[in-house]
Design an enzyme around this catalytic site. Structure first.
Site, PDB file in Angstrom:
ATOM      1  CD  GLU A  83      -3.170  -0.614   0.259  1.00 17.68           C
ATOM      2  OE1 GLU A  83      -3.065   0.429  -0.402  1.00 17.68           O
ATOM      3  OE2 GLU A  83      -4.158  -1.357   0.185  1.00 17.68           O
ATOM      4  CB  SER A 343     -33.209 -33.552  49.172  1.00 15.26           C
ATOM      5  OG  SER A 343     -34.511 -34.091  49.242  1.00 15.26           O
TER       6      SER A 343
END
Length: 680
Positions: A83, A343
């Site tokens: 680039e 329980s």
């Protein structure tokens, strides 16, 4: 004279150049700047920094925080070479690139290359300006010059890594790496790096999920350039060409989604949330949850929570089998839902009874039909075993024995212990009764895991945390270390569910009234895991029992987090490891509250020391006196026998040290009295 004119012309030229330079500098300095502080995705990571979940920014884009150090070196090299080859040398504009672009345009009659530097591309992306109009290009050049004066090259590159478009709502190299490769960009392959360099030049027409062939061709050009620039050797590039280009986007990580949402709701301004979760364990249990509900009814859901009880850290939290708006209410975090624990509160009740000197694991207790002021509970199977050891009563999860103990303790003592453990139960109607011992209270799975974690760590609670930086103080003691060990020892004696490997996992199952909730909670020497199965809407599941549904899942969960269990601790030195016949007479058989207080006028009473007193510890111990009752008497300190079967009403107890202590006396008829004092 000629020399003077030349000198004057030179001076005038320099003056004009200086004026032009100063004017140019002022022009650049006067550039209006866009906002440089970018909004990035909120991220939730595990204890090792691995991404669990990310969220889009306000406009629905994926833009994830990233630094140049977070990206593969080859990607950075390919990007700059492809680039903007002179990125580290120019000041925002590359005259050579612009001259080349102009010459190509004049020669061919069309734009061949734009001459844009990486800094100019950042300028365009910051303002979302177009590339085809002259005024837009001039604005980008001016802003690029201004950016170079205010930012370092590294900062400009970092802006590009955040803003580069990758198609759709993807911005930035890190978001693209997750979307196309499902990983962090730190270790990209050459093929992956080349693709990420290629896409931003034409993000919509080179999206591999939309235009696969163009993406492949663009990647090839980048790889060819990388060979030409010496970044890759030909063999590397040839190998990269054979690597497939993805055809579709991958979903962003959504690990522990319920807990991630919870963390975000707690601290909505934070961008980075570090959780104590272990992503490996979390993913394994999420897979287990999906397996568990396969073949179950369409509304059956499962939740699991794993904690390290030595540190209080939550290791995994599975709120549902799938984070989806399905018939199972997948978006609801069932680790936080109020449910009946069945329980699973029984171990705490037994532990409190051991602490208070009411019972011992070898104490005999009656399992027969009884009524408690009109409340007449039954065992789950509607059968009774007669006289049974408390150890076996807990193994069989019998209801009548535990209700007798809770009746002797009082429901308030159970609720107080739960509060100390950080369990904030919700009682239907607001009035606590004996039914809370059998599940008549609303609790969360996380609450119950925290309660069992307290039992596992010797009776001292430690608030659970899901944040790495979570600070918390040591919790309160809810059980004595001996009672806590006794409970763990009893629970570790339960047989493993059919089809699972036998081990010494201390665990308890529970089933709520009407088969609405199936529970299994267990612990070893380090971890505690809770499992819940049921329907989020609370409707019954016919035939659902904790022992059948939840217990096998609990054992599978432990097998997934570690190859073998961590050993349970040894019994504390003060533990009374004897048979029933060797127990002090009052502990050999538990008498119900009604029986214990027959002849209440002559019940025992601690006449010294009085409740709340401060007592000095003498060399021979602490003086205690009892009034009433029938000898012989057994004295206990914090549930541990000190003096056994002594007919004297006055004696000395050898208390081991200073601090708060509960002194209990039990007479020959099993009636008891207690006082809490401070020894100094």
């Amino acid at each position: 004279m000629m020399r003077a004119r030349h000198a004057f012309a030179l001076a005038a030229g320099l003056w004009l150049a200086a004026l032009g330079r100063d004017g140019f500098d002022r022009w650049v300095e006067a550039t209006s700047m866009p906002v440089l502080a970018l909004s990035t995705s909120v991220e939730v990571v595990d204890r090792a920094g691995i991404l669990l979940r990310a969220y889009t920014v306000a406009d629905g884009r994926w833009r994830m925080a990233v630094r140049a150090d977070d990206v593969d070196d080859d990607y950075i090299k390919m990007l700059v070479a492809y680039e903007d080859k002179r990125f580290y040398d120019h000041h925002g504009i590359d005259p050579k690139s612009i001259a080349r672009a102009l010459w190509q345009a004049v020669r061919t009659g069309q734009i061949v290359s734009g001459g844009s530097t990486l800094t100019m591309q950042v300028a365009r992306l910051l303002e979302d300006s177009g590339t085809g109009k002259m005024d837009g290009k001039l604005r980008q050049m001016r802003l690029a010059l201004a950016l170079e004066r205010r930012l370092s090259k590294q900062e400009i590159l970092t802006l590009y890594l955040h803003l580069a478009p990758f198609g759709g709502n993807l911005e930035g190299a890190r978001a693209a790496s997750f979307a196309y490769f499902g990983k962090e960009p730190k270790r990209l392959t050459p093929a992956e790096a080349a693709l990420l360099v290629a896409i931003p030049q034409a993000p919509e027409s080179r999206r591999p999920d939309r235009s696969h062939a163009r993406a492949v061709a663009a990647r090839t050009r980048v790889l060819d350039r990388a060979v030409r620039d010496g970044i890759l050797d030909p063999q590397q590039a040839q190998g990269a060409l054979t690597e497939p280009v993805p055809h579709a986007r991958r979903p962003f990580p959504a690990i522990a989604p319920h807990l991630a949402d919870r963390a975000l709701a707690e601290e909505p301004t934070l961008l980075h949330h570090a959780l104590t979760v272990d992503s490996r364990v979390q993913k394994s249990l999420e897979a287990l949850a999906r397996d568990v509900i396969h073949g179950q009814g369409p509304q059956v859901q499962v939740a699991m929570l794993v904690a390290d009880h030595t540190s209080g850290e939550i290791v995994a939290s599975v709120g549902s089998a799938s984070f989806a708006a399905d018939g199972r209410a997948g978006f609801v975090d069932m680790t936080q839902a109020l449910r009946s624990p069945g329980s699973t509160l029984k171990p705490l009740i037994y532990g409190l009874a051991f602490d208070q000197g009411l019972a011992h694991p070898e104490t005999l207790i009656d399992d027969k039909p009884m009524s408690f002021a009109g409340y007449a509970p039954q065992n789950f199977d509607r059968t009774y075993r007669g006289t049974i050891r408390i150890r076996n009563a807990l193994h069989l999860s019998l209801n009548l024995p535990v209700v007798q103990l809770l009746d002797a303790l009082g429901p308030a003592k159970l609720l107080a212990a739960m509060e100390k453990a950080g369990v904030h139960g919700v009682i239907p109607g607001g009035q606590p009764g004996l039914a809370i011992g059998l599940g008549g209270i609303g609790v969360t799975l996380e609450d119950m895991v925290q309660l069992y974690a307290a039992i596992a760590r010797g009776g001292v609670a430690l608030p659970l945390t899901h944040r790495v930086d979570g600070t918390r103080a040591e919790g309160q003691r809810i059980l004595g270390d001996t009672s806590a060990w006794q409970i763990g020892d009893i629970l570790a004696g339960l047989p493993a569910p059919p089809g699972t490997l036998a081990n010494r996992l201390a665990y308890k199952t529970g089933t709520s009234y009407g088969n609405r909730d199936a529970w299994a909670i267990g612990f070893d020497g380090r971890h505690v895991i809770g499992v819940w199965l049921g329907r989020p809407d609370g409707s019954p599941i016919p035939g659902a029992f904790g022992a059948d549904l939840a217990a096998p899942v609990l054992f599978q969960a432990f097998s997934r987090i570690k190859p073998k269990l961590d050993p349970q601790p040894s019994a504390p030195p003060s533990t009374l490891l004897v048979s029933n016949a060797e127990l002090p007479q009052p502990l050999q058989r538990f008498r119900s509250r009604a029986a214990a207080f027959e002849g209440a006028a002559n019940a025992p009473h601690v006449s010294f020391p009085p409740d709340g007193a401060e007592v000095e510890l003498l060399p021979e111990g602490v003086m205690v006196k009892v009034r009433g009752g029938r000898g012989p008497f057994t004295w206990l300190a914090d549930g541990l026998p000190m003096v056994v079967q002594d007919r004297a009403r006055q004696t000395m107890l050898r208390i081991p040290g200073a601090g708060f202590v509960t002194l209990s006396v039990i007479d020959a008829d099993g009636r008891s009295a207690r006082t809490k004092v401070r020894i100094r």
